[in-house]
Every structure is written in structure tokens, then in C-alpha cells.
Write an enzyme that holds these catalytic residues in place. Structure first.
Site, PDB file in Angstrom:
ATOM      1  N   SER A  49       0.068 -13.046   2.587  1.00 60.19           N
ATOM      2  CA  SER A  49      -0.044 -14.703   2.642  1.00 60.19           C
ATOM      3  C   SER A  49       0.683 -15.546   1.387  1.00 60.19           C
ATOM      4  CB  SER A  49      -1.759 -14.780   2.412  1.00 60.19           C
ATOM      5  OG  SER A  49      -2.288 -14.083   3.107  1.00 60.19           O
ATOM      6  N   ILE A  51      -0.485 -16.213  -1.365  1.00 56.11           N
ATOM      7  CA  ILE A  51      -1.188 -17.125  -2.008  1.00 56.11           C
ATOM      8  C   ILE A  51      -1.385 -16.866  -3.526  1.00 56.11           C
ATOM      9  CG2 ILE A  51      -3.514 -18.244  -2.071  1.00 56.11           C
ATOM     10  CD1 ILE A  51      -2.092 -18.741   0.558  1.00 56.11           C
ATOM     11  N   HIS A  53      -4.146 -16.845  -5.818  1.00 57.44           N
ATOM     12  CA  HIS A  53      -5.503 -17.413  -5.703  1.00 57.44           C
ATOM     13  C   HIS A  53      -5.970 -18.034  -6.951  1.00 57.44           C
ATOM     14  CE1 HIS A  53      -6.112 -15.459  -1.683  1.00 57.44           C
ATOM     15  NE2 HIS A  53      -5.461 -14.501  -2.239  1.00 57.44           N
ATOM     16  N   VAL A 176      10.250   9.779  -4.852  1.00 56.72           N
ATOM     17  CA  VAL A 176       9.830  10.924  -5.773  1.00 56.72           C
ATOM     18  C   VAL A 176       9.149  12.346  -5.116  1.00 56.72           C
ATOM     19  CG1 VAL A 176       8.064  11.282  -7.638  1.00 56.72           C
ATOM     20  CG2 VAL A 176       9.075   9.180  -7.619  1.00 56.72           C
ATOM     21  N   LYS A 254     -11.209 -12.226   2.797  1.00 52.36           N
ATOM     22  CA  LYS A 254     -11.297 -13.576   2.596  1.00 52.36           C
ATOM     23  C   LYS A 254     -11.206 -14.420   3.804  1.00 52.36           C
ATOM     24  CE  LYS A 254      -8.335 -13.039  -1.173  1.00 52.36           C
ATOM     25  NZ  LYS A 254      -8.697 -11.925  -1.793  1.00 52.36           N
ATOM     26  N   SER A 354      -5.379  -7.295  -2.335  1.00 54.61           N
ATOM     27  CA  SER A 354      -5.598  -8.577  -2.951  1.00 54.61           C
ATOM     28  C   SER A 354      -6.518  -8.740  -4.038  1.00 54.61           C
ATOM     29  CB  SER A 354      -5.911  -9.446  -1.527  1.00 54.61           C
ATOM     30  OG  SER A 354      -5.673 -10.725  -1.961  1.00 54.61           O
ATOM     31  N   CYS A 417      23.597 -19.559   9.016  1.00 55.73           N
ATOM     32  CA  CYS A 417      22.446 -19.774   9.888  1.00 55.73           C
ATOM     33  C   CYS A 417      22.141 -21.086  10.102  1.00 55.73           C
ATOM     34  CB  CYS A 417      21.379 -19.006   9.002  1.00 55.73           C
ATOM     35  SG  CYS A 417      19.496 -19.600   9.423  1.00 55.73           S
ATOM     36  N   CYS A 419      19.839 -22.788  11.885  1.00 57.53           N
ATOM     37  CA  CYS A 419      18.367 -23.007  11.803  1.00 57.53           C
ATOM     38  C   CYS A 419      18.090 -23.285  10.372  1.00 57.53           C
ATOM     39  CB  CYS A 419      17.165 -21.960  12.257  1.00 57.53           C
ATOM     40  SG  CYS A 419      17.639 -21.363  13.747  1.00 57.53           S
ATOM     41  N   CYS A 459      22.442 -16.016  13.945  1.00 57.85           N
ATOM     42  CA  CYS A 459      23.244 -15.427  12.888  1.00 57.85           C
ATOM     43  C   CYS A 459      23.494 -14.195  12.378  1.00 57.85           C
ATOM     44  CB  CYS A 459      22.837 -16.318  11.312  1.00 57.85           C
ATOM     45  SG  CYS A 459      20.979 -15.762  11.159  1.00 57.85           S
TER      46      CYS A 459
HETATM   47  C1  LIG Z   1      -2.341  -9.009   4.666  1.00 55.62           C
HETATM   48  C2  LIG Z   1      -2.148  -8.942   3.171  1.00 55.62           C
HETATM   49  C3  LIG Z   1      -2.388 -10.198   2.504  1.00 55.62           C
HETATM   50  C4  LIG Z   1      -2.427 -10.377   1.422  1.00 55.62           C
HETATM   51  N1  LIG Z   1      -2.568 -11.619   0.860  1.00 55.62           N
HETATM   52  C5  LIG Z   1      -2.245 -11.796  -0.606  1.00 55.62           C
HETATM   53  C6  LIG Z   1      -2.228 -13.126  -1.113  1.00 55.62           C
HETATM   54  O1  LIG Z   1      -2.347 -14.029  -0.575  1.00 55.62           O
HETATM   55  N2  LIG Z   1      -2.410 -13.026  -2.538  1.00 55.62           N
HETATM   56  C7  LIG Z   1      -2.446 -11.811  -3.412  1.00 55.62           C
HETATM   57  O2  LIG Z   1      -2.626 -12.278  -4.656  1.00 55.62           O
HETATM   58  N3  LIG Z   1      -2.360 -10.877  -3.035  1.00 55.62           N
HETATM   59  C8  LIG Z   1      -2.211 -10.773  -1.528  1.00 55.62           C
HETATM   60  N4  LIG Z   1      -2.209  -9.478  -0.890  1.00 55.62           N
HETATM   61  C9  LIG Z   1      -2.027  -8.205  -2.106  1.00 55.62           C
HETATM   62  C10 LIG Z   1      -0.731  -8.068  -2.208  1.00 55.62           C
HETATM   63  O3  LIG Z   1       0.331  -8.111  -1.189  1.00 55.62           O
HETATM   64  C11 LIG Z   1      -0.620  -6.800  -3.071  1.00 55.62           C
HETATM   65  O4  LIG Z   1      -1.622  -6.868  -4.040  1.00 55.62           O
HETATM   66  C12 LIG Z   1       0.595  -6.462  -3.651  1.00 55.62           C
HETATM   67  O5  LIG Z   1       1.853  -6.691  -3.034  1.00 55.62           O
HETATM   68  C13 LIG Z   1       0.881  -4.906  -4.402  1.00 55.62           C
HETATM   69  O6  LIG Z   1       1.984  -4.749  -4.860  1.00 55.62           O
HETATM   70  P1  LIG Z   1       2.417  -3.193  -5.226  1.00 55.62           P
HETATM   71  O7  LIG Z   1       3.638  -3.531  -6.074  1.00 55.62           O
HETATM   72  O8  LIG Z   1       1.222  -2.734  -6.216  1.00 55.62           O
HETATM   73  O9  LIG Z   1       2.534  -2.471  -4.089  1.00 55.62           O
HETATM   74  P2  LIG Z   1       3.803  -2.436  -3.128  1.00 55.62           P
HETATM   75  O10 LIG Z   1       4.557  -3.922  -3.096  1.00 55.62           O
HETATM   76  O11 LIG Z   1       3.260  -1.790  -1.939  1.00 55.62           O
HETATM   77  O12 LIG Z   1       4.865  -1.487  -3.706  1.00 55.62           O
HETATM   78  C14 LIG Z   1       4.870  -0.220  -3.666  1.00 55.62           C
HETATM   79  C15 LIG Z   1       6.344   0.430  -3.678  1.00 55.62           C
HETATM   80  O13 LIG Z   1       6.192   1.768  -3.966  1.00 55.62           O
HETATM   81  C16 LIG Z   1       7.080   2.207  -3.127  1.00 55.62           C
HETATM   82  N5  LIG Z   1       6.912   3.799  -3.217  1.00 55.62           N
HETATM   83  C17 LIG Z   1       5.962   4.407  -2.521  1.00 55.62           C
HETATM   84  N6  LIG Z   1       5.978   5.799  -2.642  1.00 55.62           N
HETATM   85  C18 LIG Z   1       7.083   5.990  -3.510  1.00 55.62           C
HETATM   86  C19 LIG Z   1       7.682   7.068  -3.919  1.00 55.62           C
HETATM   87  N7  LIG Z   1       7.116   8.390  -3.465  1.00 55.62           N
HETATM   88  N8  LIG Z   1       8.844   7.130  -4.585  1.00 55.62           N
HETATM   89  C20 LIG Z   1       9.301   5.950  -4.834  1.00 55.62           C
HETATM   90  N9  LIG Z   1       8.729   4.724  -4.369  1.00 55.62           N
HETATM   91  C21 LIG Z   1       7.774   4.789  -3.742  1.00 55.62           C
HETATM   92  C22 LIG Z   1       7.277   1.907  -2.046  1.00 55.62           C
HETATM   93  O14 LIG Z   1       8.326   1.860  -1.188  1.00 55.62           O
HETATM   94  C23 LIG Z   1       6.917   0.159  -2.434  1.00 55.62           C
HETATM   95  O15 LIG Z   1       8.137  -0.671  -2.422  1.00 55.62           O
HETATM   96  C24 LIG Z   1      -2.294  -9.278   0.514  1.00 55.62           C
HETATM   97  C25 LIG Z   1      -2.060  -8.272   1.137  1.00 55.62           C
HETATM   98  C26 LIG Z   1      -2.028  -7.778   2.234  1.00 55.62           C
HETATM   99  C27 LIG Z   1      -1.315  -6.561   3.116  1.00 55.62           C
END
Ligand SMILES: Cc1cc2nc3c(=O)[nH]c(=O)nc-3n(C[C@H](O)[C@H](O)[C@H](O)COP(=O)(O)OP(=O)(O)OC[C@H]3O[C@@H](n4cnc5c(N)ncnc54)[C@H](O)[C@@H]3O)c2cc1C
Length: 507
Positions: A49, A51, A53, A176, A254, A354, A417, A419, A459
Site C-alpha cells: 500500500s 503507507i 503508518h 543462496v 487493517k 506490515s 511514455c 501518459c 511505450c
Molecule cells: C499487500 C501488502 C500491503 C502492505 N502494505 C504496507 C504498508 O502500507 N505499509 C507498510 O509499512 N508495510 C506494508 N506491507 C509490508 C511490507 O511490504 C513488507 O513488510 C516489506 O516490503 C518487507 O520487506 P523485506 O525486505 O523484508 O522483504 P522483501 O521485499 O520480500 O524482500 C526479500 C528479498 O529476498 C530475496 N530472496 C528470497 N530468497 C532468496 C535467496 N534464496 N537468495 C537471495 N535472495 C533471496 C527476494 O527476491 C526478495 O527481493 C504490506 C505488504 C503487503 C504484501
């Protein structure tokens, strides 16, 4: 085999991994950030989203509550330093009946306990003056002036770029496969790009964090997936709402929100569908979920201009579970951010659902403290560059700046692009930036080329051509999002050059 022994390898280049990498780049530690995908921000950090928060939602005393409030405080200044969009539009949690109003009081109390500033309940009349399109059934709301919005992929890219500018190595397309602990306490990682050595590991692998933890012999937990679907409205609907509009939360989170995005679109969603095996890693959308989202959104705003829906997409939340005494899985109900009790030097940053996007800059501060306590020896990086320039936006430049840009580089005079008014100059800059785009989605996330009303219909052939020219690879090798997502199948017509080459070889 790469002969370097890194101080820290961070697995996962989502918002968590990239914020940690940037925080570590303030020190002289030798850091390597790796991701299995061909770009940063390809996991949960790509589709959410967006956001920031305020922090009233998380249970008091949890890591979630602590990091959320601190993260929300950090974003305004970080967005300025790293040049990504942040808008402090505030949020409203709407109540529609007495039970809802009671829930608002609970959230208000919890928010105050968590340290959220400026929270207050607004009554119906004030609510109407704040949001003219609100459903007349909304009777009150919790107003959180500190909430904001960001672009999740733009910010993730900004943190990653800043880290790289300050000395972090980024290895893309590096999966990995296994981790072993050596006698001298270092780790060896078998990856798709070869063997890597490091003294410390930060596991920020999102949906795969449980598997990475198991590979290292560290804490046993399970990540289960919870999908969230959205629909996106054209930016001509920008003024439909002025704040992030939530409804009072339910057991799965939420609930459905309506918000502006930093680019002026309207975002409606997300759903909350716990994955069954068949839906694992599924980021497509379904008509059933889309209807359910819109039906729920109507509770907040009655007249949603559905004809202006330009796209739908889904993201996946990583929810951490662990076994209880009866060996049954139960939710951890918090982030896991800790050095492992048994595997020294291995730090889990897991179950980051989230508000993980909001919390990431605060998690990063703590992870550096955890690493130092675990024995990471570092000094300050004296040449740390705080600011990052990013890509200049032609659309948002004034007339004088536009003319000067075109004079310096005529590619800024070519709109690719239509748009979103994105120029060839910006696309080329995105490909040659410190972490350059290598596919269509990479260009899209960095510049917005393809994010407008036509959703890249016009585009994408031009962007494919530019990627091919700038990367020096044939057009048929260009992908939409890495792997085998090729944009073109094969040549259907010979070019003049092909005919000349064919003739010369025949002669
Ligand atoms: C629908 C939805 C709505 C949300 N809305 C909000 C919001 O509004 N506000 C908010 O604060 N949070 C929100 N969140 C939560 C937020 O998106 C996540 O907490 C955050 O993006 C997590 O980030 P991360 O870096 O921990 O994980 P990720 O972004 O998932 O990154 C993990 C990375 O690890 C890599 N990886 C996995 N396995 C391996 C491997 N074996 N070797 C190498 N690389 C690997 C993947 O490719 C990936 O790029 C939302 C989540 C969702 C799904």
C-alpha cells in the site's frame, strides 16, 4: 570463487535489506547485498500500500510498535536526503457504528502508549470537511496526522543506491542455495553466482527467510503467505480522497483502504487471503477478490469511478509462525529481529509483514547495533555521502529547467511514455544509474514509463529498443521482469542491415 571475505552479507534486497545496507555503509564494514532476482524490490517491497503508518495499530511493547513509530519519524528527512517522494497526508480510520467508535478509542489509547503524536478522534462534521466524498454512514474517525505515503519501489531503490554509492557491493541474480559455518566462525554461502565468504549474515529474505534460517541451522520458524490484491485508478481521480482512509481493523489486518499514491493515482485494497498450496507465490489477480475489494471500499467512499481502473495487482505478506508446545503452528505476532541464539553472527530479520515498509529504516538502525554487539568491528565511513541525487523528473521541472535539460542532452526532448511524460533522457539515466535497470519493469519502477493510463501499450516497444541499445544486447534478449519473461519471441521481418549482411555473405 570470489576471494573477498565480506564483513556482512545481507540476503534479500527488499526494503529491509536495502535500509540495512545503507545504515552499514555509514561504517567501513565490507558489505555485500544479494538478491536472487535481477533487481532490488522484487518481493513484498514491490507491491504493497505504500503507507508510512503512524503506529497506533501494533500491539504496545512489540518490536512492530517500536520500529513503526521510529520509522515514521525517520521517513520525512530520509526522503529529502535520498530524493524519493514522501507525502505527509495523514490517515483516518473510519467508524460506522458504536462498536467501531469503541475500536477507535482503543486505537487512540494504544497509539498514545506507542508514542504516536497528534492522534485524535474527529466527529462527523469535521470528517466531512476533511473528506468531501466520504460515505455518509461514517460517524467518526481516528485522525493520525503523522501518517504518510511513499512509493515502495522508488524508496527501496533509493536506499540501495545510496548504499552502493557508499561502497556496498550489490550482486543481483544471486540465489543462496546453502550456508555452512566454518571452524574459524565465518560462513560460506553457495550461491548461483558462486561461493561467497562472510563473517556475519543478515537474513532479510522475506518469504524465504524461514528457509535461509534453516540453511544456517538457526531458529526454526515458518513463513506463511498472505496475499493482498489491489486495484489502481488513473491519476485523474487523484482528488477522490485527501487522506489514507482505513476502516476499523479486523482479525486479518487493517482491512481495505483507499489512498492517493505519491504519483496521484488512487489505490484501493488490499484483500487478505491466506495462501493455500495452490496459490503459493501467486501474484495474479482474481475477479472475485477485485469485486470484494470494491464492495468493501464503498463503505468508505460511495462513488468510486470504476471506469477509471487502469490496473490490478497483488503483493504477498510474509507472516511468521512457530510451533507451540503441542507442535502446532501459531503466529509469532511480531517481527523477528535478533542474532540467533545458537548460530553466532547470524541475524534474522524475518516475518517482516506490515508495517515493515514503515519500520525498515528503524530496523536497520537496530541491526547495526545487534551486529556490533555480536562482534562486528567497524569504524565510521568518513567519506559517507548522505545525499543521493536520483533521476531528474522532466515532467516536474519548470519550463526553464526543461529547456536547459534538452539543450544539455537532446534525449530529454524525446517523450517516450506519453501518459506519464517520461523522456528518453530519464530512461537512459535509469539504465546507467548506480543500480541500473536491466528490464522493462526496472525502467518502469525507476521512471514510471509504462505506469500511465495505457499501461505501457505504446511505450514498451520503444523502451525495449532503448534497453537493447544501452545494454548492448539484442532486442529479443530483453525481458519484462528477468528470467524467461522475454518481450519478443523472434524476428518476423528482416532489417535493411540484415539484408545487406545476408547479401554480402552470399557473394
Ligand atoms: C499487500 C501488502 C500491503 C502492505 N502494505 C504496507 C504498508 O502500507 N505499509 C507498510 O509499512 N508495510 C506494508 N506491507 C509490508 C511490507 O511490504 C513488507 O513488510 C516489506 O516490503 C518487507 O520487506 P523485506 O525486505 O523484508 O522483504 P522483501 O521485499 O520480500 O524482500 C526479500 C528479498 O529476498 C530475496 N530472496 C528470497 N530468497 C532468496 C535467496 N534464496 N537468495 C537471495 N535472495 C533471496 C527476494 O527476491 C526478495 O527481493 C504490506 C505488504 C503487503 C504484501
Amino acid at each position: 570463487m570470489n576471494n573477498t571475505t565480506y564483513d556482512v552479507i545481507i540476503i534479500g534486497a527488499g526494503i529491509s535489506g536495502t535500509c540495512i545496507a545503507r545504515e552499514l555503509s555509514k561504517t567501513n564494514a565490507k558489505v555485500c547485498l544479494i538478491d536472487k532476482e535481477d533487481d532490488v524490490s522484487c518481493g513484498s517491497s514491490k507491491a504493497n500500500s505504500g503507507i508510512v503508518h503512524a503506529g497506533y495499530d501494533a500491539k504496545s511493547g512489540t518490536l512492530m510498535a517500536k520500529y513503526n513509530v521510529r520509522g515514521a519519524e525517520l521517513y520525512p528527512s530520509l526522503s529529502k536526503k535520498l530524493n524519493f517522494d514522501y507525502k505527509n497526508i495523514g490517515s483516518l480510520v473510519l467508524a460506522f457504528d458504536e462498536d467501531g467508535v469503541k475500536k477507535l478509542d482503543e486505537l487512540l489509547l494504544r497509539g498514545k502508549k506507542n508514542g504516536v503524536k497528534g492522534l485524535r478522534i474527529v466527529e462527523q462534521e469535521e470528517l466531512r470537511s476533511m473528506e468531501k466524498n466520504i460515505n455518509e454512514n461514517a460517524v467518526a474517525a481516528l485522525y493520525a496526522p503523522s501518517a504518510g505515503i511513499i512509493s515502495p519501489y522508488q524508496s527501496t531503490w533509493a536506499f540501495a543506491e545510496s548504499a552502493v554509492i557508499n561502497g556496498t557491493t550489490f550482486l543481483r541474480s544471486t540465489m543462496v542455495h546453502s550456508i555452512s559455518k566454518n571452524e574459524d566462525g565465518t560462513f560460506t554461502l553457495q550461491t548461483s553466482s558462486g561461493i561467497l565468504q562472510t563473517k556475519f549474515i543478515v537474513n532479510a529474505a522475506g518469504l524465504a527467510a524461514d528457509k535461509i534460517s534453516k540453511m544456517a541451522g538457526a531458529r526454526d520458524f515458518t513463513i506463511l503467505q498472505r496475499r493482498g490484491e489491489y486495484c489502481l485508478l488513473d491519476n485523474k481521480c487523484e482528488n477522490l480522497v485527501n487522506h489514507v482512509l482505513f476502516q476499523t481493523p479486523g482479525p486479518l489486518g487493517k482491512g481495505v483502504l483507499i489512498t492517493q499514491t505519491v504519483d496521484g493515482n488512487i489505490l484501493i485494497g488490499p484483500s487478505a487471503d491466506d495462501a493455500t498450496n495452490e496459490t503459493l507465490d501467486y501474484t495474479g489477480t482474481t475477479s472475485a477478490s477485485q469485486s470484494a475489494i470494491l464492495q468493501s471500499a464503498v463503505r468508505s467512499v460511495t462513488d468510486i469511478p470504476k471506469r477509471n481502473i487502469i490496473n490490478s495487482f497483488a503483493g504477498i505478506r510474509a507472516i511468521a509462525y512457530q510451533k507451540n508446545a503441542e507442535q502446532k503452528l501459531e503466529p509469532v505476532n511480531d517481527f523477528i529481529v535478533e542474532e540467533d541464539k545458537n548460530v553466532k553472527g547470524f541475524v534474522n530479520v524475518a516475518g517482516i509483514c506490515s508495517p515493515g515498509l514503515t519500520s525498515a529504516p528503524a530496523i536497520a538502525e537496530d541491526v547495526v547495533v545487534i551486529l556490533k554487539k555480536a562482534g562486528l568491528k567497524t569504524e565510521q565511513n568518513k567519506s559517507f555521502i548522505e545525499e543521493r541525487k536520483g533521476i531528474l523528473s522532466f515532467k516536474h521541472s519548470d519550463k526553464k529547467e526543461k529547456l536547459s535539460l534538452i539543450k544539455q542532452n537532446p534525449l530529454y526532448g524525446q517523450i517516450i511514455c506519453r501518459c506519464e511524460m517520461i523522456t528518453e533522457g530519464e530512461i537512459v539515466a535509469s539504465i546507467h544509474s548506480p543500480i541500473g535497470a536491466v528490464d522493462l519493469d526496472g525502467v518502469k519502477r525507476r521512471t514510471r514509463a509504462g505506469m500511465g493510463r495505457c499501461q505501457s501499450g505504446f511505450c514498451s516497444p520503444r523502451v525495449t529498443e532503448i534497453l537493447s541499445r544501452e545494454l548492448g544486447v539484442p532486442m529479443i534478449d530483453i525481458t519484462k521482469r528477468g528470467g524467461t519473461s522475454y518481450v519478443l519471441d523472434s524476428k518476423t521481418r528482416a532489417t535493411v542491415e540484415d539484408i545487406i549482411i545476408k547479401k554480402t555473405t552470399q557473394e
